[in-house]
Enzyme design. Structure first.
Site, short mmCIF file in Angstrom:
data_model
loop_
_atom_site.label_atom_id
_atom_site.label_comp_id
_atom_site.label_asym_id
_atom_site.label_seq_id
_atom_site.Cartn_x
_atom_site.Cartn_y
_atom_site.Cartn_z
N ILE A 61 18.36 59.62 37.60
CA ILE A 61 19.43 59.59 38.59
C ILE A 61 20.71 59.80 37.78
O ILE A 61 20.92 59.13 36.77
CB ILE A 61 19.42 58.27 39.40
N SER A 62 21.54 60.73 38.20
CA SER A 62 22.72 61.10 37.41
C SER A 62 23.71 59.95 37.29
O SER A 62 23.78 59.07 38.14
CB SER A 62 23.44 62.31 38.03
N GLN A 63 24.52 60.03 36.23
CA GLN A 63 25.63 59.09 36.03
C GLN A 63 26.58 59.19 37.24
O GLN A 63 26.87 60.29 37.70
CB GLN A 63 26.35 59.55 34.75
#
Ligand code: SAH
Length: 218
Positions: A61-63
Site C-alpha cells: 500500500i503506497s506511502q
C-alpha cells in the site's frame, strides 16, 4: 475523535501539507479514508506511518504522501471519470472516489482485487468499480478518462493509456526500470495527437507487470 481520526489529521498536517500538497479537496479526501481498514490487521497500528506497508501477494500500500501527491497532480474535478491501474489494497481508489464522479480500478491479482472491492464497498463508496484484469490495456469499455493514475512502475508508458485519455486528460505514472528508482511522470493529452510530459520527481513503486498471464491464480 477516535485515535485513528487523530492519527489521520496528524498524517495530513505533518506528512502531506508541509511537502506541498495543498489542494483542499485532496487533503479532505486524505482525512476521509480510514487507512487502517486497508492494511492487514497486524499492521493497523502502523497505518498512519510515513511509509508504504506490505499487503498480500508481495505488494504494498503506497506511502500516504505519494497517494496525495498523485491525486493532486491528476487535477481531478468532481465530474471526472478516473481510471486507476493497481488497486492493491484499494486505499488509493477510495481516496480517488472522494475526488471524482466515477472510478474504475484495475488489479491483476484476483485475491487483491476481491479484497479491495469488498473494503471499498464496506465503506459505502458506490462510485468505484474494481476489476480483475491487466491494466496495461487500460479499460476500453469505460474510456475515455479525464485522469488515469498508475500505482506500479514499468519501463515505458503503455500506449493504450495515452490513447484512453480524453482531450486535456492527465496520466500520472511512475516510469523506470524494475528494481530501480523511477520518475513520476505526468502526461497530459494536449490534443488528439499531442501529449505533453512533465517529470514530477523520483519515486519507487512495485513493478507494473506488462503482458503476463497469472497462471493458476484466477
Ligand atoms: N494503489 C495501491 C497500491 C498498489 S501496489 C494501494 O493504495 O494499496 C501496485 C499494484 O499494482 C499491485 O497490487 C500489483 O498487483 C498491481 N499491478 C501490477 N501490474 C499490474 C497490471 N499490469 N495490471 C493491473 N494491476 C497491476
Amino acid at each position: 475523535m477516535t485515535e485513528f481520526t487523530l492519527l489521520r489529521e496528524r498524517m495530513v498536517a505533518e506528512q502531506i501539507e508541509p511537502r506541498g500538497v495543498t489542494d483542499a479537496r485532496v487533503l479532505q479526501a486524505m482525512r476521509a479514508v480510514p487507512r487502517e481498514r486497508f492494511v492487514d490487521p497486524d499492521y493497523a497500528d502502523h497505518a498512519y506511518e510515513d511509509r508504504p506497508l506490505p499487503i498480500a501477494e508481495g505488494q504494498t500500500i503506497s506511502q500516504p504522501f505519494i497517494v496525495a501527491l498523485m491525486a493532486q497532480a491528476a487535477q481531478i474535478r468532481p465530474t471526472d471519470r478516473v481510471l486507476e491501474i493497481g488497486s492493491g489494497s484499494g486505499y488509493s481508489a477510495a481516496v480517488l472516489s472522494f475526488l471524482a464522479a466515477r472510478v474504475w480500478s484495475i488489479e491483476r491479482h484476483p485475491k487483491l482485487a476481491r479484497m479491495a472491492g469488498s473494503r471499498i464497498a464496506e465503506l459505502g463508496r458506490a462510485n468505484v468499480t474494481v476489476l480483475r484484469a491487466d491494466g496495461t490495456n487500460g479499460w476500453p469499455p469505460a474510456a475515455p478518462f479525464d485522469a488515469i493514475v498508475v500505482t506500479a512502475g514499468g519501463p515505458v508508458v503503455p500506449e493504450p493509456l495515452k490513447q484512453q485519455l480524453s482531450p486535456g486528460g492527465r496520466l500520472i505514472i511512475p516510469v523506470g526500470e524494475h528494481g530501480g528508482v523511477q520518475r513520476l511522470m505526468k502526461v497530459t493529452r494536449a490534443s488528439a495527437a499531442e501529449w505533453i510530459e512533465e517529470d514530477l520527481g523520483a519515486v519507487q513503486f512495485v513493478p507494473l507487470v506488462i503482458g503476463q498471464g497469472l497462471n493458476g491464480e484466477a
